[in-house]
Scaffold this motif. Structure first.
Motif, PDB file in Angstrom:
ATOM      1  N   MET A   1       0.846  -1.193   0.000  1.00 53.27           N
ATOM      2  CA  MET A   1       0.000   0.000   0.000  1.00 53.27           C
ATOM      3  C   MET A   1       0.884   1.246   0.000  1.00 53.27           C
ATOM      4  SD  MET A   1      -2.958   1.218   2.706  1.00 53.27           S
ATOM      5  CE  MET A   1      -4.040  -0.124   2.237  1.00 53.27           C
ATOM      6  N   HIS A  17      -3.012  12.832  -3.445  1.00 57.28           N
ATOM      7  CA  HIS A  17      -3.596  11.507  -3.667  1.00 57.28           C
ATOM      8  C   HIS A  17      -2.535  10.590  -4.270  1.00 57.28           C
ATOM      9  CE1 HIS A  17      -6.069   8.245  -5.141  1.00 57.28           C
ATOM     10  NE2 HIS A  17      -7.042   8.683  -4.354  1.00 57.28           N
ATOM     11  N   GLN A  19      -2.397   8.137  -6.284  1.00 55.79           N
ATOM     12  CA  GLN A  19      -2.502   7.569  -7.630  1.00 55.79           C
ATOM     13  C   GLN A  19      -1.881   8.512  -8.666  1.00 55.79           C
ATOM     14  OE1 GLN A  19      -6.517   6.957  -8.974  1.00 55.79           O
ATOM     15  NE2 GLN A  19      -5.907   5.462 -10.520  1.00 55.79           N
ATOM     16  N   GLU A 144      -9.111   4.415  -3.567  1.00 53.32           N
ATOM     17  CA  GLU A 144      -7.807   3.980  -4.058  1.00 53.32           C
ATOM     18  C   GLU A 144      -7.619   4.369  -5.523  1.00 53.32           C
ATOM     19  OE1 GLU A 144      -5.515   2.795  -2.258  1.00 53.32           O
ATOM     20  OE2 GLU A 144      -6.346   1.696  -0.565  1.00 53.32           O
ATOM     21  N   ASP A 145      -8.698   4.338  -6.277  1.00 53.57           N
ATOM     22  CA  ASP A 145      -8.665   4.667  -7.709  1.00 53.57           C
ATOM     23  C   ASP A 145      -9.642   5.803  -7.946  1.00 53.57           C
ATOM     24  OD1 ASP A 145      -8.900   4.826 -10.480  1.00 53.57           O
ATOM     25  OD2 ASP A 145      -8.881   2.663 -10.782  1.00 53.57           O
ATOM     26  N   GLN A 151     -12.872   0.829  -3.960  1.00 54.80           N
ATOM     27  CA  GLN A 151     -12.082   0.430  -2.786  1.00 54.80           C
ATOM     28  C   GLN A 151     -11.580   1.703  -2.127  1.00 54.80           C
ATOM     29  OE1 GLN A 151     -10.988  -2.944  -2.033  1.00 54.80           O
ATOM     30  NE2 GLN A 151      -9.388  -2.577  -0.536  1.00 54.80           N
ATOM     31  N   PHE A 152     -11.657   1.750  -0.780  1.00 52.12           N
ATOM     32  CA  PHE A 152     -11.315   2.969  -0.059  1.00 52.12           C
ATOM     33  C   PHE A 152     -10.265   2.682   1.001  1.00 52.12           C
ATOM     34  CE2 PHE A 152     -15.347   3.753  -1.976  1.00 52.12           C
ATOM     35  CZ  PHE A 152     -15.384   5.119  -2.235  1.00 52.12           C
ATOM     36  N   ARG A 153      -9.670   3.746   1.477  1.00 52.10           N
ATOM     37  CA  ARG A 153      -8.832   3.651   2.661  1.00 52.10           C
ATOM     38  C   ARG A 153      -9.181   4.808   3.589  1.00 52.10           C
ATOM     39  NH1 ARG A 153      -2.510   4.803   1.591  1.00 52.10           N
ATOM     40  NH2 ARG A 153      -2.796   3.551  -0.293  1.00 52.10           N
ATOM     41  N   GLY A 199     -13.032  -1.734   2.140  1.00 47.88           N
ATOM     42  CA  GLY A 199     -11.662  -1.355   2.461  1.00 47.88           C
ATOM     43  C   GLY A 199     -11.493  -0.643   3.778  1.00 47.88           C
TER      44      GLY A 199
END
Length: 621
Positions: A1, A17, A19, A144-145, A151-153, A199
């Motif tokens: 991660m 962020h 990404q 995440e994307d 999907q999250f964090r 997530g």
């Protein structure tokens, strides 16, 4: 991660962020962090650059002028750069160019124009970090994307002083204008901590729950629908423990911004209400509406909230107290905003203005006369719109005059004394039975549970299946009778009644021992009937605060109950009525729901009613 990095731009904290979206052609220090604005060739050299950057600063709270100091040019098709164009037109700024390599977008040209951060040669989105000073959130989240939020964090960043959590929000410029396909495009929405988000954890404000269950593997249907419609989920707001707690032992209770700021935030979705009235950068809050009996975070905090018609469809992935009574709750600071999110989420509901109004007098006993006079003003606005006279009725009196045959000779209170609360407790105990069993097996001890949920679970455990079926039969009898005698299913009638607290309730005053709820209360009516209910703050009432030792103002609310399926019609009814009466249809953040010059009532408690007409001019502004 990938680890998360933050930076400071013009004194404002930002999240970079993780990404990577693209890379510039220039060679620069790989450790450098630089705010930039990504623009098309036409936007840079079209002669309107300064106006464009000024507009960005006006409409977007993430963009600040420092982002406009350096520009990154994105080019369409196979064009690798526009250096020749840049050499002909001097825009007074350093300009970098993106490499033509396709990134996470189909074409780099598809990257939205707006503020970004260069970390070394790579381009990343800039997310502004806001301090959660009212402690409304369990935590903030990021996808995440950024192109597919599945999907999250959770964000673990704190404010610079280390006291408050940081909540990240993306630039509004990253999103297209709302459309029929994406009606909530770019809208910032919080969801309740009771809703799963893939997530991240669901905590329910319980250390025992958190010690047992990992991050969610799926996202709640309601949250997914919000994202499918274009909304941005920025975080999960706090719920009372297991949606029934009152003590806030494992987690700090949110701090209500209203009045003296020491008022109980109230209710299962307390964090949702606090976040909306505390932060103007948040558009909507979605929570779950559980049976609280007498408490309402919408009324206490003064926000517009819609409890939709009951439907199990919205509860997949939501930790409910009762699958028979709970539903989601939609809230906004304006009726227009509530209409936007309700129309998007509840697309299947009807929209029909009712023809008659019933004022339910069963819930006015303990309300001061001054407040009832204010409520009459609200009812008059509905009468003016519909051209009808309100009918004042008592549910219990109508029951006495025309009781259902299945009730025998019991009056309404006797017939419904135990059924709503004890049937809810039966469901509630069953919903958390597996949790308690798993906790005992893993830790060889009982989980810590606050007094209120423990009390309700205890009642539920002592309700037999036969008793439960009997209670549910009584509720079904009442539902059928109510439809035949009070609010018919044809959407022709709405019922209005006072809703919420009538005076201060200080957070520092410990709650009394839990008690059973007997009969019908204002907060029980919609859950029992499964009907849509709109909570409307329309004024504020003064009180002398024992905290600030001055006159403060609490929001005053009313509930409007409609026919099943006519959820949107309720919102449109109230909005049209208030607009016609030239009343405000939005509330402010902060201490006052209606700040000057929109404040409606005098600070002199003894002259509120007499002063109401004199304040009419202010009301109509």
């Amino acid at each position: 991660m990938v680890s998360l990095k933050t930076c400071v731009i013009a004194g404002i904290h930002y999240l970079i962020h993780p990404q990577k979206l693209g890379t510039i052609t220039a060679t620069i220090n790989p450790d450098s962090i630089l705010p930039v604005t990504l623009l098309t060739t036409e936007e840079i050299f079209g002669g309107h650059l300064e106006q464009l950057l000024d507009e960005y600063a006006r409409v977007d709270d993430v963009f600040v002028p420092d982002f406009g100091g350096v520009l990154v040019e994105k080019v369409p098709g196979n064009e690798t750069n526009s250096i020749s164009t840049a050499s002909q037109v001097d825009v007074g700024r350093e300009i970098y160019h993106l490499e033509p390599t396709v990134g996470v977008f189909d074409q780099l040209f598809d990257l939205p124009s707006g503020p970004y951060i260069l970390h070394g040669p790579n381009v990343y989105q800039a997310w502004r970090l806001y301090e959660d000073t009212y402690e409304a959130f369990t935590f903030g989240v990021i996808p995440e994307d950024v192109t597919q939020a599945d999907q999250f964090r959770a964000l673990n960043a704190l404010s610079p002083d280390g006291i408050f959590k940081s909540i990240p929000v993306p630039s509004r410029l990253y999103f297209p204008n709302p459309s029929p396909e994406n009606p909530l495009s770019g809208a910032r929405v919080s969801i309740s901590d009771g809703m799963n988000l893939r997530g991240v954890r669901t905590t329910l404000s319980s250390q025992a729950w958190m010690s047992l269950y990992p991050a969610a593997r799926t996202t709640a249907d309601c949250a997914q629908k919000l994202m499918d419609l274009g909304a941005v989920i920025v975080g999960k707001t706090k719920v009372s423990q297991f949606a029934s707690g009152e003590q806030w032992v494992d987690v700090q209770a949110p701090w209500s911004p209203r009045a003296d700021q020491y008022q109980d935030p109230s209710g299962s979705s307390a964090g949702a209400g606090v976040a909306l009235v505390g932060y103007d950068w948040l558009e909507h809050a979605v929570g779950e509406d559980a049976i609280d009996g007498l408490r309402s975070p919408a009324a206490r905090n003064g926000v517009y909230a819609l409890r939709p018609s009951f439907s199990n469809d919205s509860l997949s992935g939501v930790r409910v107290s009762s699958s028979r009574f709970d539903t989601i709750d939609l809230a906004s600071r304006s009726l227009e905003g509530l209409h936007d999110i309700a129309t998007a989420i509840l697309a299947a509901t009807t929209s029909k203005l009712p023809e008659n109004i019933i004022y339910l007098e069963d819930f006015v006993t303990d309300i001061p006369q001054q407040q009832l006079d204010f409520l009459d003003k609200f009812v008059q606005t509905l009468e003016s719109l519909l051209g009808v006279k309100t009918q004042h009725r008592s549910i219990s009196d109508v029951w006495d005059d025309n009781p259902p045959s299945d009730a025998g000779r019991q009056d309404l209170h006797g017939f419904m004394k135990e059924a709503p609360f004890r049937s809810f407790c039966y469901d509630y105990a069953g919903e958390y039975g597996e949790f308690r069993d798993e906790y005992r097996q893993r830790f060889d001890q009982e989980p810590f549970v606050e007094a209120s949920p423990r009390f309700r679970w205890g009642i539920g455990a002592n309700v037999t299946e036969d008793e439960y079926n009997s209670y549910m039969k009584r509720i079904q009898v009442f539902q059928s009778w109510f439809s035949d005698n009070i609010v018919p299913s044809d959407s022709s009638v709405v019922a209005v009644f006072p809703y919420g607290a009538t005076g201060p309730a200080y957070r520092q005053n410990k709650p009394e021992e839990p008690e059973a709820i007997e009969g019908l209360t204002p907060a029980l009516l919609a859950p029992i009937l499964g009907l849509p209910q709109l909570v409307v703050p329309f004024g504020q009432i003064p009180y002398e605060s024992e905290v600030s030792e001055r006159t403060e103002y609490l929001p005053l609310s009313i509930a409007v109950l409609g026919a099943r399926g006519n959820d949107i019609g309720l919102v449109e009814l109230v909005n049209q009525a208030l607009v016609k009466a030239e009343w405000t249809t939005e509330v402010d953040t902060g201490r006052l729901a209606f700040a000057e010059p929109k404040r409606i009532w005098s600070t002199d408690v003894n002259s509120i009613v007499e002063d109401n007409q004199a304040r009419g001019a202010e009301l109509r502004r």
